[in-house]
Design a protein around this motif. Structure first.
Motif, mmCIF file in Angstrom:
data_model
loop_
_atom_site.group_PDB
_atom_site.id
_atom_site.type_symbol
_atom_site.label_atom_id
_atom_site.label_comp_id
_atom_site.label_asym_id
_atom_site.label_seq_id
_atom_site.Cartn_x
_atom_site.Cartn_y
_atom_site.Cartn_z
ATOM 1 N N ALA A 23 0.826 -1.212 0.000
ATOM 2 C CA ALA A 23 0.000 0.000 0.000
ATOM 3 C C ALA A 23 0.857 1.258 0.000
ATOM 4 O O ALA A 23 0.563 2.229 -0.712
ATOM 5 N N PHE A 24 1.924 1.276 0.799
ATOM 6 C CA PHE A 24 2.829 2.423 0.799
ATOM 7 C C PHE A 24 3.457 2.616 -0.576
ATOM 8 O O PHE A 24 3.598 3.745 -1.066
ATOM 9 N N ALA A 25 3.875 1.519 -1.204
ATOM 10 C CA ALA A 25 4.515 1.595 -2.516
ATOM 11 C C ALA A 25 3.545 2.134 -3.563
ATOM 12 O O ALA A 25 3.910 2.983 -4.385
ATOM 13 N N ALA A 26 2.312 1.647 -3.539
ATOM 14 C CA ALA A 26 1.306 2.138 -4.490
ATOM 15 C C ALA A 26 1.038 3.624 -4.263
ATOM 16 O O ALA A 26 0.920 4.404 -5.218
ATOM 17 N N GLY A 27 0.945 4.027 -2.989
ATOM 18 C CA GLY A 27 0.725 5.434 -2.695
ATOM 19 C C GLY A 27 1.856 6.313 -3.184
ATOM 20 O O GLY A 27 1.630 7.413 -3.713
ATOM 21 N N ALA A 28 3.099 5.848 -3.027
ATOM 22 C CA ALA A 28 4.250 6.618 -3.503
ATOM 23 C C ALA A 28 4.252 6.705 -5.025
ATOM 24 O O ALA A 28 4.519 7.771 -5.597
ATOM 25 N N GLU A 29 3.969 5.603 -5.692
ATOM 26 C CA GLU A 29 3.907 5.627 -7.152
ATOM 27 C C GLU A 29 2.877 6.647 -7.628
ATOM 28 O O GLU A 29 3.128 7.429 -8.555
ATOM 29 N N ALA A 30 1.715 6.657 -6.970
ATOM 30 C CA ALA A 30 0.656 7.593 -7.354
ATOM 31 C C ALA A 30 1.086 9.040 -7.131
ATOM 32 O O ALA A 30 0.776 9.933 -7.925
ATOM 33 N N GLN A 31 1.842 9.290 -6.039
ATOM 34 C CA GLN A 31 2.296 10.654 -5.775
ATOM 35 C C GLN A 31 3.352 11.103 -6.776
ATOM 36 O O GLN A 31 3.392 12.276 -7.158
ATOM 37 N N ILE A 32 4.207 10.184 -7.198
ATOM 38 C CA ILE A 32 5.260 10.545 -8.149
ATOM 39 C C ILE A 32 4.690 10.758 -9.548
ATOM 40 O O ILE A 32 5.048 11.716 -10.249
ATOM 41 N N THR A 33 3.774 9.891 -9.976
ATOM 42 C CA THR A 33 3.264 9.958 -11.349
ATOM 43 C C THR A 33 2.006 10.808 -11.478
ATOM 44 O O THR A 33 1.701 11.298 -12.562
#
Length: 580
Positions: free
Chosen positions: A55-65
């Motif tokens: 979940a943290f990884a998905a959230g970070a990906e969404a924030q970056i992209t």
């Protein structure tokens, strides 16, 4: 052609929405979806060691992209592990779709093995959380979930029983167009005209900026220049607004520095731009306040407003700039810039006094060197706690760097998982996890994920063998520190045992070289820096009731630490005042 099952149709819809990865841990009820991913070349399954990391990884990906990302957990305990990372993504306004697979549909409500009710459990950390109970329901429900996540910038959760996932999908319906980007929102004319009047009537205006100023840097600078306004920021606004900013007066909040506090309290009109700054004790109650935010639920929930403006910051400023009168008196701005420079001069000595010889190493020195040697477009993921302090004060934004962390949810152990998601978006971009030893060891198992996928994340470990921020909270509250000490291994040796590059640094003279060598390494690397647990200095006059967690009731500043290159920026801005 063989008929699709529900899981395959589910994955197809995700790929049409632009999802490229599904982070999770395989298992039982989730297996049909994982198998559908295996057979779909447009999406990858990212196998992590803990669903919280997913979940943290998905959230970070969404924030970056800025685009939809996705994660998944198997029934019961599997998807429950997602919840902390989903809370963080939701509070960070990151568009994330979470798949919570479920027990067999015929057993729901009967106390079955691993039974929970995920459609209810995730409601507080999502805009949309629903259970698929029929194959015919799935396409429209998933489309609705995607549009909630993207359109409202947050989390949507879809609960899918494993048996339904394996059933034949309904006949292919016409493909519905999916929302994949947010619109801009222009305020109404009445609100614009009222705000113009307030600005023209005020002698002293201050802008206080949050993450909602992303993409509006040029407009904020032009606006501030026209109305001669100091510009302060919240922690989440730092990366978007501090760089190339001749009006910068620093950051407000518990981790704040400079003259932002004074600028927000000594003005006639305070304009909050795209910030849901949570610490109302830092906001004034005796000046006029206007707030601009694209999310109407944020308006006025931190302070009493004289004007609420519902709109995108950039569009609002584009409406304001040609209408407001240019101010000619810059005395307030000059005075705040002078206060800001003086404040930074007063604390800069905290990290320049023999820190290059001090053992254990000052963490301020580590952050300062890291800022110098890291790439100009690096992504920094920051653990909650003292790493927040070092990132806020030493990592210099420039419009290309990103700094993300659990700044709204405040979770431990976020930096490494976020680095995983950030690195998957671009393997060629430098990603640095600024980890504390407490946070790193909490989800240390996913260091193996870096090794498994050969992700070139660089973990810079601030290892003071303690929970530093918690210890500070206890001290400020008049309590003896208790339960805050960590007995740590040699983390560099652990990294090496995992098959990664690892180096331990105990002397300041070895730091820069160790960081440069780690950054040159093509794969994952960990730099275990032994730092001083007593590096913090607390002002002598501070009351126990002033701090509870991150909430400050009376004090303007708790931590007396350095500010890195910001002091040079402040000096430069001050010199350039006459040319504004």
């Amino acid at each position: 052609m063989a008929k699709q099952n529900v899981a395959e149709q589910f994955v197809d819809i995700l790929t049409r929405a632009g999802v490229k990865r599904l982070y999770g841990v395989v298992g039982d009820s989730l297996n049909p979806v994982v198998d559908a991913v295996r057979r779909n070349s447009a999406i990858d399954w990212i196998h992590v060691r803990h669903e919280e990391t997913a979940a943290f990884a998905a959230g970070a990906e969404a924030q970056i992209t800025g685009k939809l990302a996705a994660c998944a957990g198997s029934c019961g305990p599997g998807n429950l592990h997602l919840i902390n990372g989903l809370y963080d993504a939701h509070r960070s306004m990151a568009p994330v779709l979470a798949l919570a697979s479920h027990i067999p549909s015929s057993e729901i409500g009967l106390g079955y093995f691993q039974e929970t009710h995920p459609d209810q459990l995730f409601r507080e950390c999502s805009h949309y959380s629903e259970l698929i109970s029929s194959p015919k329901q799935m396409p429209r429900l998933l489309q609705t979930a995607i549009q909630n996540a993207v359109g409202r910038s947050g989390v949507s959760v879809v609960s899918l029983p494993g048996d339904i996932a394996a059933e034949p999908a309904p006949e292919q319906a016409a493909e519905t167009a999916l929302v994949t980007a947010r619109p801009t929102v222009r305020p109404g004319d009445a609100e614009i005209e009222r705000l113009v009047e307030m600005i023209d009537d005020a002698d002293k205006v201050t802008l206080f900026c949050g993450s909602g100023t992303a993409g509006a840097h040029a407009e904020v600078m032009e606006f501030a220049g026209k109305i001669k306004s100091p510009v302060g920021h919240a922690l989440r606004g730092k990366e978007w607004i501090q760089y190339d900013n001749p009006f910068d007066v620093g950051m407000s909040g518990l981790l704040g520095y400079g003259a932002a506090y004074e600028a927000t309290h000594e003005c006639d009109l305070l304009i909050l731009l795209g910030t849901d700054f949570p610490y109302n004790a830092f906001l004034p109650d005796d000046v006029k306040i206007a707030q601009v935010d694209v999310r109407p639920e944020h308006l006025g929930r931190r302070s009493k407003l004289d004007l609420a403006v519902w709109g995108d910051v950039r569009e609002t400023l584009r409406c304001l700039i040609p209408r407001v009168r240019e101010k000619t008196n810059s005395r307030f701005l000059e005075r705040m810039l002078k206060k800001h420079a003086d404040a930074l001069e007063g604390v800069v000595k905290a990290y320049t006094r023999k820190v290059d010889k001090h053992v254990p190493i000052h963490p301020e020195y580590v952050a300062s060197v890291l800022d110098e040697v890291a790439s100009d477009d690096a992504v920094f993921t920051v653990d909650t706690g003292m790493c927040n302090v070092w990132a806020a004060r030493y990592i210099s934004p420039n419009g290309r760097r990103r700094v993300i962390g659990s700044f709204s949810h405040g979770s431990m152990a976020n930096a490494l998982p976020m680095a995983i998601g950030a690195q998957f978006t671009d393997r060629g971009r430098q990603v640095v996890s600024m980890s504390g030893d407490g946070g790193f060891s909490m989800l240390m198992g996913d260091f193996l994920t870096l090794v498994q996928y050969d992700l070139p994340v660089k973990v810079v470990l601030f290892n003071n063998s303690s929970l530093g921020m918690v210890e500070l909270e206890m001290l400020v509250a008049g309590l003896p520190s208790y339960g805050t000490t960590n007995k740590n291994p040699d983390f560099a040796a652990v990294a090496q045992a995992c098959g990664a590059y690892g180096v331990r640094v105990e002397k300041p003279k070895d730091l820069a070289g160790a960081l440069k060598d780690a950054f040159k390494h093509k794969g994952p690397a960990l730099v275990d820096v032994v730092t001083d647990p007593n590096a913090l200095s607390i002002p002598p006059k501070i009351k126990a009731e002033m701090v509870t967690g991150f909430a400050l009731s009376a004090s303007k500043m708790v931590l007396d630490g350095g500010v890195g290159r910001m002091v040079q920026m402040a000096r430069s801005n001050l010199r350039n005042v006459p040319r504004l």
